[in-house]
Design a protein around this motif. Structure first.
Motif, PDB file in Angstrom:
ATOM      1  N   GLN A  81      32.552  47.022  44.229  1.00 23.91           N
ATOM      2  CA  GLN A  81      32.671  48.393  44.750  1.00 23.91           C
ATOM      3  C   GLN A  81      31.350  49.166  44.533  1.00 23.91           C
ATOM      4  OE1 GLN A  81      35.322  51.426  42.804  1.00 23.91           O
ATOM      5  NE2 GLN A  81      36.535  51.058  44.668  1.00 23.91           N
ATOM      6  N   ILE A  82      30.717  48.940  43.395  1.00 25.08           N
ATOM      7  CA  ILE A  82      29.419  49.590  43.145  1.00 25.08           C
ATOM      8  C   ILE A  82      28.383  49.097  44.156  1.00 25.08           C
ATOM      9  CG2 ILE A  82      27.533  49.843  41.468  1.00 25.08           C
ATOM     10  CD1 ILE A  82      29.606  49.679  39.241  1.00 25.08           C
ATOM     11  N   GLU A  83      28.403  47.794  44.415  1.00 23.36           N
ATOM     12  CA  GLU A  83      27.462  47.264  45.415  1.00 23.36           C
ATOM     13  C   GLU A  83      27.716  47.868  46.790  1.00 23.36           C
ATOM     14  OE1 GLU A  83      27.977  42.907  44.683  1.00 23.36           O
ATOM     15  OE2 GLU A  83      25.787  42.976  44.483  1.00 23.36           O
ATOM     16  N   GLN A  84      28.996  48.049  47.140  1.00 26.54           N
ATOM     17  CA  GLN A  84      29.326  48.691  48.417  1.00 26.54           C
ATOM     18  C   GLN A  84      28.718  50.093  48.482  1.00 26.54           C
ATOM     19  OE1 GLN A  84      33.776  48.231  48.532  1.00 26.54           O
ATOM     20  NE2 GLN A  84      33.405  47.898  50.729  1.00 26.54           N
ATOM     21  N   ALA A  85      28.873  50.839  47.405  1.00 27.77           N
ATOM     22  CA  ALA A  85      28.355  52.213  47.376  1.00 27.77           C
ATOM     23  C   ALA A  85      26.821  52.224  47.493  1.00 27.77           C
ATOM     24  CB  ALA A  85      28.786  52.903  46.079  1.00 27.77           C
TER      25      ALA A  85
END
Length: 515
Positions: A311-315
């Motif tokens: 999810q952090i990578e998506q952001a």
């Protein structure tokens, strides 16, 4: 009897030869003037893309051509310094020999030791050990500064060094107030900022986000489930990517802070990491699922349905590739390399290039350097203190002495309010002239000019074979003096018999304040 032949010099007296000689002389003067004008333009071009032009750097551009010189700046296999002895000096520094992981492990172990000593009897010992640790970290930080300044003066890739300063300032951290910050700032600059300075912005953004220096500086190491800390999330959008007018809301800040929960500093040497922990950046950072707030989140109107580190990578993907980020980064690059208020057309072209190349920094810089706005702006950008001090030292020391004591440069930068690693706020130092051209700042510059002109505190006695730039040097005569105003040339002419005064006046001319 042999026919009489007039001597060659006599032929020059004949009318048609005299006319030809006169025309030839004019052509030579025109050619020389044209060559010198082209050389001065080359010097201005180089001045903008480096920390100051030297005879050697100018010769390099003239030998390779601008395109080849630029291509060399993007390479990662170049030597650290153009002078082998300086390269050896950089490599022998402790900060160069210590990996980031080793530095982090050592400082964490020493801090843990200090925490263990809590009884009153050991208070004095604890103070002594704390003082010793602080002293060791001061020395390590000083070496990191020394390495940066040596590279600014001697690097064969001056544009990479300028971009390293730009990106460090963009992703600013201050090396004060925390042991980890002091221990890691050198690694942050060397292996995060400098390594990615000409690569893709997305890679640079993640490398910054997973380094202990940034995680500690903006408190994300304390951002955990149930105890949200918004500091890093807010600056990540406002200062690092979208910009203050980037269209995000306070709710987006809160959502991003929740997304970033669980991302913290690594624990080198700790073999008891919890299940599911993700080691990042070679162990410098850690994602801890039990500290992460689970579930989908909505950021900038889009639902991020993955969880955890993904999810952090998506952001980070969203922010790095957002059109507002392209505009904001393009505006800052144009402001730093072209003009305080760059034209909207130029910013738009850079933004388009940023988006078309997925944030390829070298490609954006290529578009910027080839723009007519860049060419028209040469010699008109006011130097900030770092540019002023380093360019003055590079100009005054044309024969590359290897024993330059760069610690003094940091002293001058402190005197001019722009020390390396010293900006306390996350917004970095200002990029516009109005921050640096006030009367108090100029008074300080003239004092610094006096010290550089005398080679004071540089450990460079002229008697030791080090020769500083003088009024009769070919480089002065050919490149610098013709570019000055008639008033500046007149003042320097009067000081020719006094080299120290001449150097101080040259470094104090209005023209030397610009790049």
């Amino acid at each position: 009897m042999m026919a009489h032949r007039d001597p060659a010099w006599w032929n020059l007296r004949r009318p048609h030869w005299r006319t030809s000689a006169w025309v030839f002389g004019l052509l030579v003067l025109f050619w020389a003037s044209w060559v010198h004008a082209g050389e001065r333009e080359e010097a201005l071009w180089l001045q903008r893309l480096s920390f100051g032009v030297t005879p050697q750097s100018l010769a390099d551009v003239q030998r390779t051509g601008r395109e080849a010189w630029l291509a060399q700046q993007w390479r990662r296999d170049m030597p650290l310094a153009s002078v082998p002895a300086v390269q050896a000096r950089i490599e022998n520094l402790k900060v160069s020999q210590l990996t980031g992981l080793q530095a982090l492990a050592q400082v964490q172990a020493q801090r843990a030791l200090l925490r263990e000593r809590t009884d009153p009897a050991s208070a004095a010992m604890q103070r002594k050990q704390r003082k010793q640790l602080r002293s060791e970290l001061d020395a390590l930080q000083g070496q990191a500064i020394q390495r940066t300044l040596l590279r600014a003066v001697y690097s064969p890739q001056p544009l990479r060094e300028v971009l390293t300063w730009f990106w460090f300032n963009h992703f600013n951290v201050v090396a004060e107030g925390d042991f980890v910050l002091q221990a890691m700032v050198g690694d942050y600059e060397q292996n995060v900022i400098r390594h990615h300075a000409t690569g893709r912005f997305r890679d640079l953004l993640q490398a910054v986000a997973t380094h202990p220096a940034m995680l500690v500086y903006l408190n994300n190491d304390r951002n955990v489930r149930g105890h949200i800390n918004e500091n890093y999330a807010r600056e990540l959008m406002e200062l690092h990517t979208l910009g203050v007018d980037g269209g995000y809301t306070q709710q987006d800040v809160q959502q991003l802070a929740r997304i970033l929960t669980g991302l913290s500093v690594g624990r080198p040497g700790d073999s008891r990491l919890p299940d599911g922990a993700v080691s990042l950046s070679g162990g410098l950072a850690l994602f801890l699922p039990r500290r992460h707030e689970p579930g989908p989140k909505t950021l900038l109107g889009r639902t991020l349905d993955q969880d955890g580190w993904a999810q952090i990578e998506q952001a980070l993907d969203m922010l790095a590739h957002h059109p507002a980020t392209a505009r904001y980064i393009s505006l800052k690059l144009a402001r730093y390399f072209v003009a305080d208020e760059p034209s909207p057309d130029l910013v738009q072209r850079l933004s388009r290039r940023f988006l078309d190349t997925e944030g390829d920094i070298a490609a954006v810089m290529q578009t910027l350097v080839n723009s007519p706005e860049f060419a028209a702006s040469l010699g008109r950008k006011f130097k900030d203190p770092v540019h002023y001090v380093v360019s003055a030292v590079r100009l005054m020391l044309p024969n590359d002495p290897v024993e330059l004591r760069v610690a003094r440069l940091q002293g001058w930068l402190r005197q001019l309010d722009e020390p390396l690693y010293g900006r306390r706020t996350p917004d970095g130092y200002p990029l516009v002239a109005s921050a640096w051209n006030g009367s108090g700042q100029m008074t300080q510059r003239f004092e610094v000019a006096q010290q550089i002109a005398k080679a004071q505190h540089l450990d460079l006695p002229e008697a030791g074979g080090i020769r500083l730039l003088g009024p009769q040097d070919e480089f002065s005569q050919r490149v610098w003096l013709p570019g000055l105003s008639s008033r500046s040339r007149e003042v320097l002419q009067e000081a020719q018999a006094h080299p120290v005064v001449w150097r101080r006046l040259l470094l104090s001319t209005p023209e030397f304040m610009f790049r």
